[in-house]
Design a protein around this motif. Structure first.
Motif, PDB file in Angstrom:
ATOM      1  N   GLY A  41       0.826  -1.206   0.000  1.00  0.00           N
ATOM      2  CA  GLY A  41       0.000   0.000   0.000  1.00  0.00           C
ATOM      3  C   GLY A  41       0.856   1.249   0.000  1.00  0.00           C
ATOM      4  N   PHE A  42       1.989   1.196   0.685  1.00  0.00           N
ATOM      5  CA  PHE A  42       2.924   2.325   0.683  1.00  0.00           C
ATOM      6  C   PHE A  42       3.379   2.630  -0.742  1.00  0.00           C
ATOM      7  N   ASP A  43       3.790   1.587  -1.472  1.00  0.00           N
ATOM      8  CA  ASP A  43       4.231   1.776  -2.859  1.00  0.00           C
ATOM      9  C   ASP A  43       3.121   2.370  -3.714  1.00  0.00           C
ATOM     10  N   ALA A  44       1.895   1.912  -3.479  1.00  0.00           N
ATOM     11  CA  ALA A  44       0.769   2.407  -4.268  1.00  0.00           C
ATOM     12  C   ALA A  44       0.559   3.898  -4.045  1.00  0.00           C
ATOM     13  N   ASN A  45       0.520   4.316  -2.780  1.00  0.00           N
ATOM     14  CA  ASN A  45       0.275   5.731  -2.489  1.00  0.00           C
ATOM     15  C   ASN A  45       1.402   6.621  -2.987  1.00  0.00           C
ATOM     16  N   VAL A  46       2.635   6.189  -2.778  1.00  0.00           N
ATOM     17  CA  VAL A  46       3.760   6.991  -3.253  1.00  0.00           C
ATOM     18  C   VAL A  46       3.720   7.107  -4.777  1.00  0.00           C
ATOM     19  N   SER A  47       3.436   6.000  -5.465  1.00  0.00           N
ATOM     20  CA  SER A  47       3.414   6.010  -6.932  1.00  0.00           C
ATOM     21  C   SER A  47       2.296   6.891  -7.467  1.00  0.00           C
ATOM     22  N   ILE A  48       1.110   6.765  -6.893  1.00  0.00           N
ATOM     23  CA  ILE A  48      -0.042   7.524  -7.376  1.00  0.00           C
ATOM     24  C   ILE A  48       0.200   9.026  -7.276  1.00  0.00           C
ATOM     25  N   PHE A  49       0.632   9.473  -6.093  1.00  0.00           N
ATOM     26  CA  PHE A  49       0.755  10.916  -5.894  1.00  0.00           C
ATOM     27  C   PHE A  49       2.044  11.480  -6.483  1.00  0.00           C
ATOM     28  N   THR A  50       2.970  10.608  -6.824  1.00  0.00           N
ATOM     29  CA  THR A  50       4.153  11.056  -7.541  1.00  0.00           C
ATOM     30  C   THR A  50       3.876  11.209  -9.030  1.00  0.00           C
ATOM     31  N   CYS A  51       3.079  10.292  -9.571  1.00  0.00           N
ATOM     32  CA  CYS A  51       2.939  10.209 -11.028  1.00  0.00           C
ATOM     33  C   CYS A  51       1.678  10.867 -11.595  1.00  0.00           C
ATOM     34  N   LEU A  52       0.533  10.702 -10.933  1.00  0.00           N
ATOM     35  CA  LEU A  52      -0.705  11.188 -11.530  1.00  0.00           C
ATOM     36  C   LEU A  52      -0.808  12.716 -11.622  1.00  0.00           C
ATOM     37  N   PRO A  53      -0.659  13.447 -10.533  1.00  0.00           N
ATOM     38  CA  PRO A  53      -0.782  14.910 -10.630  1.00  0.00           C
ATOM     39  C   PRO A  53       0.323  15.501 -11.495  1.00  0.00           C
ATOM     40  N   GLN A  54      -0.077  16.386 -12.370  1.00  0.00           N
ATOM     41  CA  GLN A  54       0.865  17.042 -13.267  1.00  0.00           C
ATOM     42  C   GLN A  54       1.191  18.444 -12.751  1.00  0.00           C
ATOM     43  N   PRO A  55       2.210  19.101 -13.326  1.00  0.00           N
ATOM     44  CA  PRO A  55       2.550  20.456 -12.892  1.00  0.00           C
ATOM     45  C   PRO A  55       1.336  21.375 -12.931  1.00  0.00           C
ATOM     46  N   GLU A  56       1.183  22.158 -11.903  1.00  0.00           N
ATOM     47  CA  GLU A  56       0.081  23.110 -11.717  1.00  0.00           C
ATOM     48  C   GLU A  56      -1.208  22.460 -11.224  1.00  0.00           C
ATOM     49  N   ASP A  57      -1.242  21.130 -11.090  1.00  0.00           N
ATOM     50  CA  ASP A  57      -2.434  20.479 -10.539  1.00  0.00           C
ATOM     51  C   ASP A  57      -2.528  20.725  -9.032  1.00  0.00           C
ATOM     52  N   ILE A  58      -3.650  20.319  -8.455  1.00  0.00           N
ATOM     53  CA  ILE A  58      -3.954  20.602  -7.055  1.00  0.00           C
ATOM     54  C   ILE A  58      -4.298  19.304  -6.339  1.00  0.00           C
ATOM     55  N   ILE A  59      -3.790  19.136  -5.123  1.00  0.00           N
ATOM     56  CA  ILE A  59      -4.161  18.006  -4.274  1.00  0.00           C
ATOM     57  C   ILE A  59      -4.815  18.552  -3.015  1.00  0.00           C
ATOM     58  N   ILE A  60      -6.018  18.075  -2.723  1.00  0.00           N
ATOM     59  CA  ILE A  60      -6.705  18.415  -1.483  1.00  0.00           C
ATOM     60  C   ILE A  60      -6.782  17.133  -0.662  1.00  0.00           C
ATOM     61  N   TYR A  61      -6.300  17.177   0.561  1.00  0.00           N
ATOM     62  CA  TYR A  61      -6.195  15.942   1.334  1.00  0.00           C
ATOM     63  C   TYR A  61      -6.694  16.134   2.764  1.00  0.00           C
ATOM     64  N   ALA A 115       2.432  18.275  -8.475  1.00  0.00           N
ATOM     65  CA  ALA A 115       1.344  19.229  -8.239  1.00  0.00           C
ATOM     66  C   ALA A 115       1.893  20.481  -7.568  1.00  0.00           C
ATOM     67  N   SER A 116       1.362  21.632  -7.933  1.00  0.00           N
ATOM     68  CA  SER A 116       1.891  22.892  -7.411  1.00  0.00           C
ATOM     69  C   SER A 116       1.205  23.338  -6.130  1.00  0.00           C
ATOM     70  N   THR A 117      -0.004  22.817  -5.859  1.00  0.00           N
ATOM     71  CA  THR A 117      -0.773  23.264  -4.705  1.00  0.00           C
ATOM     72  C   THR A 117      -1.229  22.078  -3.871  1.00  0.00           C
ATOM     73  N   LEU A 118      -0.936  22.100  -2.578  1.00  0.00           N
ATOM     74  CA  LEU A 118      -1.371  21.072  -1.642  1.00  0.00           C
ATOM     75  C   LEU A 118      -2.207  21.747  -0.565  1.00  0.00           C
ATOM     76  N   LEU A 119      -3.459  21.304  -0.405  1.00  0.00           N
ATOM     77  CA  LEU A 119      -4.363  21.913   0.569  1.00  0.00           C
ATOM     78  C   LEU A 119      -4.938  20.845   1.485  1.00  0.00           C
ATOM     79  N   ALA A 120      -4.806  21.031   2.780  1.00  0.00           N
ATOM     80  CA  ALA A 120      -5.385  20.109   3.751  1.00  0.00           C
ATOM     81  C   ALA A 120      -6.742  20.631   4.204  1.00  0.00           C
ATOM     82  N   PHE A 121      -7.673  19.699   4.463  1.00  0.00           N
ATOM     83  CA  PHE A 121      -8.943  20.109   5.080  1.00  0.00           C
ATOM     84  C   PHE A 121      -9.104  19.365   6.399  1.00  0.00           C
TER      85      PHE A 121
END
Length: 229
Positions: A110-130, A147-153
């Motif tokens: 699961g660690f490999d999955a999460n690291v791979s997903i958030f490393t590869c899927l978001p492109q430059p200027e994309d946003i992650i809300i977590y 991703a250029s923007t990381l926002l926590a809720f």
């Protein structure tokens, strides 16, 4: 690691630094050592939630699979090189069918999955809300993300989630938004309000450019129809 630890009776800078760090951890009662657990011990700390590691039926099924198929005992290399197999592809299809998904991809953990997903899927200027209590492996992936923007809720707070997503709307026409949650949070065991979150995503981003990524590590096998999460 091998090498000469001392020169003329003196610890090297590296050895001295490590010795001080280990001593500090020992003083704070945080120095951990390897130890073996008894087979009869009660397990309160591992990730073996379903006790599959000690389940006799699972063991029998595993051994049966080994006897029923001619399989290499090692991957021989990455799947992109020469480590792929029909067995792996069939297993992925079985997993996809079980979850009602188009496809599935096997990873080492699961660690490999999460690291791979958030490393590869978001492109430059994309946003992650977590969610602020998202698993540490997602944070590891986000540290390497493009991703250029990381926002926590606030944890499980749909009001704060709406606020954070609303703040991104001026950018959504050009970029993608990725929302990271766990269906069941590992530390507290509480459930994410995913139905409400999906409704907010569809309301605010009807274009479909807001993508929900759900870590089901602690739900699969326990929740949903036949343990589908």
């Amino acid at each position: 690691m091998a090498g000469k630890a001392q020169v003329d009776g003196r610890l090297s800078n590296l050895e001295g630094t490590l010795a001080r760090i280990l001593d500090q951890r020992k003083q704070r009662s945080k120095l951990r050592v390897l130890k073996s657990s008894s087979l009869n011990a009660t397990d309160f700390s591992s990730n073996d939630f379903l006790s599959l590691s000690t389940n006799n039926e699972f063991r029998k099924d595993f051994l049966h699979e080994l006897k029923a198929h001619v399989l290499p005992v090692g991957s021989t290399g990455s799947r992109l090189l020469d480590g792929n197999s029909k067995y792996a592809e069939q297993l992925e299809q079985t997993i996809a069918d079980f979850h009602g998904s188009e496809n599935a991809l096997l990873v080492g953990s699961g660690f490999d999955a999460n690291v791979s997903i958030f490393t590869c899927l978001p492109q430059p200027e994309d946003i992650i809300i977590y969610d602020e209590l998202i698993h540490a492996s997602v944070h590891d992936g986000m540290r390497a993300t493009r991703a250029s923007t990381l926002l926590a809720f606030k944890h499980n707070c749909v009001t704060d989630f709406r606020k954070q997503l609303t703040s991104c709307l001026p950018l959504v026409n050009r970029q993608s938004v990725f929302v990271a949650v766990e269906s069941v949070y590992s530390m507290d065991g509480d459930l994410a309000p995913m139905a409400e979150m999906v409704a907010i995503m569809k309301e605010l981003v009807p274009s479909g450019d807001c993508h929900l990524i759900v870590d089901e590590a602690h739900a699969t096998g326990l929740y949903g129809h036949r343990g589908r999460g």
